[in-house]
Design a protein around this motif. Structure first.
Motif, mmCIF file in Angstrom:
data_model
loop_
_atom_site.group_PDB
_atom_site.id
_atom_site.type_symbol
_atom_site.label_atom_id
_atom_site.label_comp_id
_atom_site.label_asym_id
_atom_site.label_seq_id
_atom_site.Cartn_x
_atom_site.Cartn_y
_atom_site.Cartn_z
ATOM 1 N N UNK A 66 0.828 -1.210 0.000
ATOM 2 C CA UNK A 66 0.000 0.000 0.000
ATOM 3 C C UNK A 66 0.864 1.263 0.000
ATOM 4 N N UNK A 67 2.016 1.181 0.636
ATOM 5 C CA UNK A 67 2.950 2.307 0.617
ATOM 6 C C UNK A 67 3.410 2.594 -0.804
ATOM 7 N N UNK A 68 3.783 1.538 -1.530
ATOM 8 C CA UNK A 68 4.192 1.707 -2.918
ATOM 9 C C UNK A 68 3.071 2.252 -3.787
ATOM 10 N N UNK A 69 1.850 1.775 -3.547
ATOM 11 C CA UNK A 69 0.699 2.253 -4.323
ATOM 12 C C UNK A 69 0.450 3.733 -4.052
ATOM 13 N N UNK A 70 0.552 4.140 -2.793
ATOM 14 C CA UNK A 70 0.348 5.550 -2.443
ATOM 15 C C UNK A 70 1.398 6.434 -3.110
ATOM 16 N N UNK A 71 2.640 5.973 -3.106
ATOM 17 C CA UNK A 71 3.714 6.727 -3.756
ATOM 18 C C UNK A 71 3.431 6.878 -5.245
ATOM 19 N N UNK A 72 3.021 5.790 -5.886
ATOM 20 C CA UNK A 72 2.761 5.831 -7.313
ATOM 21 C C UNK A 72 1.663 6.808 -7.679
ATOM 22 N N UNK A 73 0.582 6.801 -6.911
ATOM 23 C CA UNK A 73 -0.548 7.698 -7.199
ATOM 24 C C UNK A 73 -0.161 9.160 -6.958
ATOM 25 N N UNK A 74 0.433 9.433 -5.817
ATOM 26 C CA UNK A 74 0.750 10.818 -5.456
ATOM 27 C C UNK A 74 1.800 11.417 -6.381
ATOM 28 N N UNK A 75 2.895 10.692 -6.619
ATOM 29 C CA UNK A 75 3.937 11.227 -7.503
ATOM 30 C C UNK A 75 3.430 11.336 -8.937
ATOM 31 N N UNK A 76 2.577 10.411 -9.359
ATOM 32 C CA UNK A 76 2.020 10.489 -10.699
ATOM 33 C C UNK A 76 1.198 11.750 -10.897
ATOM 34 N N UNK A 77 0.367 12.083 -9.912
ATOM 35 C CA UNK A 77 -0.445 13.293 -10.005
ATOM 36 C C UNK A 77 0.420 14.549 -9.982
ATOM 37 N N UNK A 78 1.459 14.534 -9.129
ATOM 38 C CA UNK A 78 2.347 15.692 -9.055
ATOM 39 C C UNK A 78 3.128 15.893 -10.356
ATOM 40 N N UNK A 79 3.547 14.812 -10.971
ATOM 41 C CA UNK A 79 4.262 14.911 -12.243
ATOM 42 C C UNK A 79 3.370 15.537 -13.318
ATOM 43 N N UNK A 80 2.107 15.138 -13.345
ATOM 44 C CA UNK A 80 1.181 15.704 -14.324
ATOM 45 C C UNK A 80 0.944 17.187 -14.048
ATOM 46 N N UNK A 81 0.818 17.537 -12.770
ATOM 47 C CA UNK A 81 0.538 18.925 -12.404
ATOM 48 C C UNK A 81 1.716 19.848 -12.731
#
Length: 252
Positions: free
Chosen positions: A96-111
């Motif tokens: 779940x830690x890895x999943x949270x990192x993937x979602x959060x960093x993915x959104x930040x990269x797009x932003x």
């Protein structure tokens, strides 16, 4: 003979206790982040990559190409398999830690949509770009997903979470986890995938996610024996309570 161990007690969730138990790792990470932040503020963007690039060798290439994979899904799979023998709860929350990192960093990269170093140097400092010791084309990334560094966030989240959950030997685990996370962060700059600012932000983000996940895992059924056991110990029995020794003068 079946494996046995005494009843498992969930760790204290007091912040002071957590900081004291993980002080070696936390101090190391915070000092590293402060050093990174100082260099980010006092240097022009990309200077650190140019300096690192001058020391490129075939040996370092192999070390950091392999090292950067310590922040990828394969690292989570290995840790998952190991943690399943230690505690099912911890293994689940590592994923779940890895999943949270993937979602959060993915959104930040797009932003933020910041140019990768290859694109940044080529568009703004083409002469500098030609003077770099470049990797082969298949290893070049020309995209706009530089900030923050997902690999750095992933590595610091994973190895911070592991460090927080392993009680002994604490100092050795702290050192190993710190070095593994730092290796990934440095590799991202060595391979010309990220700037120092990206790595710094990613490392800080990973640390925060790991802390949050560590506390969150003990909010869900903290006394559940199935979650608190490891698969390797699934058939174990609880040890009987220790009986106090009876001295001769206590007998009738």
């Amino acid at each position: 003979m079946p494996f046995t161990r005494r009843h498992f007690t969930p760790p204290s969730l007091r912040l002071r206790t957590f900081v004291r138990a993980n002080r070696f790792f936390l101090i190391g990470v915070l000092l590293l982040l402060l050093a990174f932040l100082y260099l980010v503020v006092t240097n022009q963007q990309g200077d650190e990559l140019i300096a690192i690039n001058q020391f490129r060798t075939p040996l370092y290439d192999r070390i950091f190409i392999v090292g950067t994979q310590l922040g990828e899904p394969i690292a989570y799979i290995v840790v998952l398999l190991i943690l399943l023998t230690y505690r099912v709860r911890t293994a689940i929350f590592a994923v779940l830690t890895g999943a949270a990192v993937g979602v959060i960093t993915g959104l930040l990269k797009i932003y933020f949509a910041q140019a990768r170093p290859m694109r940044y140097f080529f568009d703004n400092f083409e002469e500098t770009w030609h003077n770099l010791n470049l990797f082969d084309e298949p290893m070049r990334n020309w995209g706009y997903s530089s900030f923050p560094s997902g690999h750095s966030a992933s590595a610091f989240a994973l190895y911070s979470f592991v460090c927080f959950n392993i009680r002994r030997p604490k100092i050795a685990i702290s050192v190993v986890c710190f070095l593994l996370a730092a290796e990934v962060a440095f590799s991202r700059m060595y391979l010309l995938y990220h700037f120092l600012r990206d790595v710094t932000a990613g490392a800080f983000l990973g640390l925060i996610i790991a802390i949050a996940m560590f506390f969150l895992q003990w909010k869900i059924f903290p006394e559940n024996k199935l979650l608190n056991d490891g698969l390797w110990w699934s058939n174990r029995k609880e040890l009987p309570p220790v009986k106090e020794a009876v001295t001769p003068d206590q007998t009738s």
